[in-house]
Design an enzyme around this catalytic site. Structure first.
Site, PDB file in Angstrom:
ATOM      1  N   GLU A  17       4.515   5.214  38.946  1.00  0.00           N
ATOM      2  CA  GLU A  17       5.018   6.306  38.125  1.00  0.00           C
ATOM      3  C   GLU A  17       6.493   6.468  38.459  1.00  0.00           C
ATOM      4  O   GLU A  17       6.958   6.080  39.541  1.00  0.00           O
ATOM      5  CB  GLU A  17       4.270   7.606  38.400  1.00  0.00           C
ATOM      6  CG  GLU A  17       4.686   8.332  39.662  1.00  0.00           C
ATOM      7  CD  GLU A  17       3.980   7.824  40.911  1.00  0.00           C
ATOM      8  OE1 GLU A  17       2.990   7.090  40.776  1.00  0.00           O
ATOM      9  OE2 GLU A  17       4.442   8.173  42.020  1.00  0.00           O
ATOM     10  N   LYS A  50      15.461   1.740  47.365  1.00  0.00           N
ATOM     11  CA  LYS A  50      14.087   1.623  46.867  1.00  0.00           C
ATOM     12  C   LYS A  50      13.600   0.175  46.819  1.00  0.00           C
ATOM     13  O   LYS A  50      12.418  -0.100  46.985  1.00  0.00           O
ATOM     14  CB  LYS A  50      13.973   2.262  45.482  1.00  0.00           C
ATOM     15  CG  LYS A  50      14.054   3.785  45.533  1.00  0.00           C
ATOM     16  CD  LYS A  50      13.654   4.381  44.200  1.00  0.00           C
ATOM     17  CE  LYS A  50      13.461   5.887  44.295  1.00  0.00           C
ATOM     18  NZ  LYS A  50      14.719   6.625  44.474  1.00  0.00           N
ATOM     19  N   SER A  72      22.256   6.338  50.455  1.00  0.00           N
ATOM     20  CA  SER A  72      21.027   5.741  49.927  1.00  0.00           C
ATOM     21  C   SER A  72      21.187   5.038  48.590  1.00  0.00           C
ATOM     22  O   SER A  72      20.401   4.155  48.257  1.00  0.00           O
ATOM     23  CB  SER A  72      19.937   6.809  49.819  1.00  0.00           C
ATOM     24  OG  SER A  72      20.394   7.889  49.020  1.00  0.00           O
TER      25      SER A  72
HETATM   26  C1  LIG Z   1      14.800   7.910  45.072  1.00  0.00           C
HETATM   27  C2  LIG Z   1      16.054   8.162  45.813  1.00  0.00           C
HETATM   28  C3  LIG Z   1      16.110   9.044  46.918  1.00  0.00           C
HETATM   29  C4  LIG Z   1      14.937   9.864  47.364  1.00  0.00           C
HETATM   30  O1  LIG Z   1      13.867   9.145  47.872  1.00  0.00           O
HETATM   31  P1  LIG Z   1      13.514   9.105  49.431  1.00  0.00           P
HETATM   32  O2  LIG Z   1      12.145   8.570  49.445  1.00  0.00           O
HETATM   33  O3  LIG Z   1      13.605  10.510  49.957  1.00  0.00           O
HETATM   34  O4  LIG Z   1      14.494   8.226  50.071  1.00  0.00           O
HETATM   35  C5  LIG Z   1      17.304   9.178  47.603  1.00  0.00           C
HETATM   36  N1  LIG Z   1      18.412   8.507  47.222  1.00  0.00           N
HETATM   37  C6  LIG Z   1      18.416   7.674  46.152  1.00  0.00           C
HETATM   38  C7  LIG Z   1      19.663   6.979  45.782  1.00  0.00           C
HETATM   39  C8  LIG Z   1      17.239   7.470  45.419  1.00  0.00           C
HETATM   40  O5  LIG Z   1      17.247   6.648  44.356  1.00  0.00           O
END
Ligand SMILES: *Cc1c(COP(=O)(O)O)cnc(C)c1O
Length: 405
Positions: free
Chosen positions: A116, A94, A389
């Site tokens: 938000e 993010k 992610s």
């Molecule tokens: C917020 C988040 C997501 C989901 O958001 P995307 O916009 O689909 O990437 C996925 N993995 C993690 C670790 C997150 O914090």
């Protein structure tokens, strides 16, 4: 799979029939201003240089591409590589987008950002960037979410952000979105709305994608250096879809690269039990095209068009709409969308922890769960690249609870 994937958006912000700009008249001018500022910034080497420096020195880029030797051996299929976005500052991808939009706010002369947040992850990333860039920051959060995520509320406050509790409706993300929108309409001269995924009215899905493309740019170079060829399969979880499109986009014209987006299958296929918007072929019900948060895309809704409640063990995937570009890629058959259930994600998190020494975020664990199902059916000489992610620190209570079962 078609050889010529149609990319977007067009000048109206459309990805095929999806996307666009469905907002009150008062927001048309600020969205146009943002579109203009983004186009200028994209062409300005000074902006790109400043962003690259922040990504490197503050966020920790480039992130490694790690060969997962023990997981590869355990699953007995393809060679597995993990793109380690979990190692970034604040623990997930993010921050890539927040830094980009934060710099854009500065460039537009806006000294205040608002956002938000549901579980608080996007709120923390936004507050972090606001502190780093000296911007004032207000985060809207449902009061029920504030109770569930007290630590993230403290983090945001420690970083100097004001956290505004929203007591309306279900007291969760949906209600926080409405409140943030109201704030933006009122303070649009001084305030940038920092949207956290490839959602919302044009140009947000484009802007967020462009700021997340660094994932795919790095991963492509890294896999070419390590394997001497492109991967056979890319895997990523899909909430709004920003980490997935950030990885996929760089490979969309490589017809040999198969791509899989993994949604939240929750605890069942009925409406309300999951957050699978594009994985309808697996029997998940309730998703149809509709408008949510200013964009036309697949939305989970009841037969009367009321936005459905969703369920996922991972807060980041628990959202009724999906980015419009994903709807378009699904329709073109370029990306395959599947969903895995809560327990499968938790099991996958445990396996990754034990084989690789990495506790993943439960969102990313969804992609790992899909990999566990696919790997045994693949050949040993094939290569899979999975976007990890985020890290699992934030999910320790849920994971600890599951250990007791
Ligand atoms: C917020 C988040 C997501 C989901 O958001 P995307 O916009 O689909 O990437 C996925 N993995 C993690 C670790 C997150 O914090």
């Amino acid at each position: 799979m078609s050889a010529t994937t149609q990319l977007g958006p067009d000048t109206g912000g459309r990805f095929g029939p999806y996307g666009g700009r469905y907002v009150p008249e008062t927001l048309m001018a600020p969205l146009e201003e943002l579109e203009h500022a983004f186009a200028e910034a994209s062409a300005d080497p000074a902006f790109q240089h400043e962003l690259a420096a922040l990504l490197r020195d503050f966020a920790g880029r480039p992130t490694p591409l790690q060969y997962a030797a023990r997981l590869t051996e355990r699953l007995g299929g393809p060679r597995i590589y993990l793109k380690r976005e979990d190692l970034l500052h604040t623990g997930a991808h993010k921050i890539n987008n927040c830094l980009g939009q934060g710099l854009l706010a500065v460039r537009m002369g806006k000294r205040r950002v608002i956002a938000e947040t549901g579980a608080g992850q996007h709120g923390v990333a936004t507050a972090t960037v606001a502190a780093r860039l000296g911007l004032s920051c207000t985060i809207y959060m449902g009061t029920q979410d504030m109770e569930r995520q007290r630590l993230n509320v403290f983090r945001m406050q420690l970083l100097g952000a004001e956290v505004v509790g929203v007591d309306a409706g279900s007291r969760t993300l949906k209600d926080a979105i409405n409140e943030a929108m109201r704030d933006w309409v009122t303070h649009v001269e001084t305030t940038h709305y920092l949207l956290g995924s490839v959602l919302g009215a044009h140009p947000y899905p484009l802007i967020v994608r462009e700021f997340q493309r660094v994932i795919g740019r790095e991963a492509r170079q890294q896999i070419l250096a390590m394997e001497g060829r492109l991967p056979d399969v890319l895997l990523a979880c899909v909430g709004g879809g920003s980490n997935a499109i950030g990885l996929f986009y760089e490979f969309l014209n490589d017809v040999t690269v198969q791509m899989v987006g993994v949604e939240a299958g929750g605890c069942g296929t009925a409406l309300g039990e999951h957050a699978a918007r594009l994985a309808a072929s697996q029997g998940f019900t309730g998703a149809r095209p509709g408008v949510l948060q200013g964009t036309y895309t697949y939305v989970l809704q009841n037969p009367h068009g009321q936005i459905a409640t969703t369920h996922s063990v991972s807060a980041g995937l628990d959202y009724p709409a999906v980015g419009p570009e994903h709807a378009w890629l699904a329709e073109q058959g370029r990306v395959e969308y599947t969903a895995v259930r809560d327990e499968e994600a938790i099991e996958a998190a445990r396996l990754l922890a034990r084989t690789e020494g990495i506790i993943p975020a439960l969102e990313a664990a969804h992609a790992v769960a899909e990999l566990i199902q696919r790997a045994p059916k693949m050949r040993r000489e094939q290569v899979v690249l999975l976007n990890l992610s985020g890290r699992g620190d934030k999910d320790m209570e849920i994971l600890a609870h599951s250990l007791g079962r």
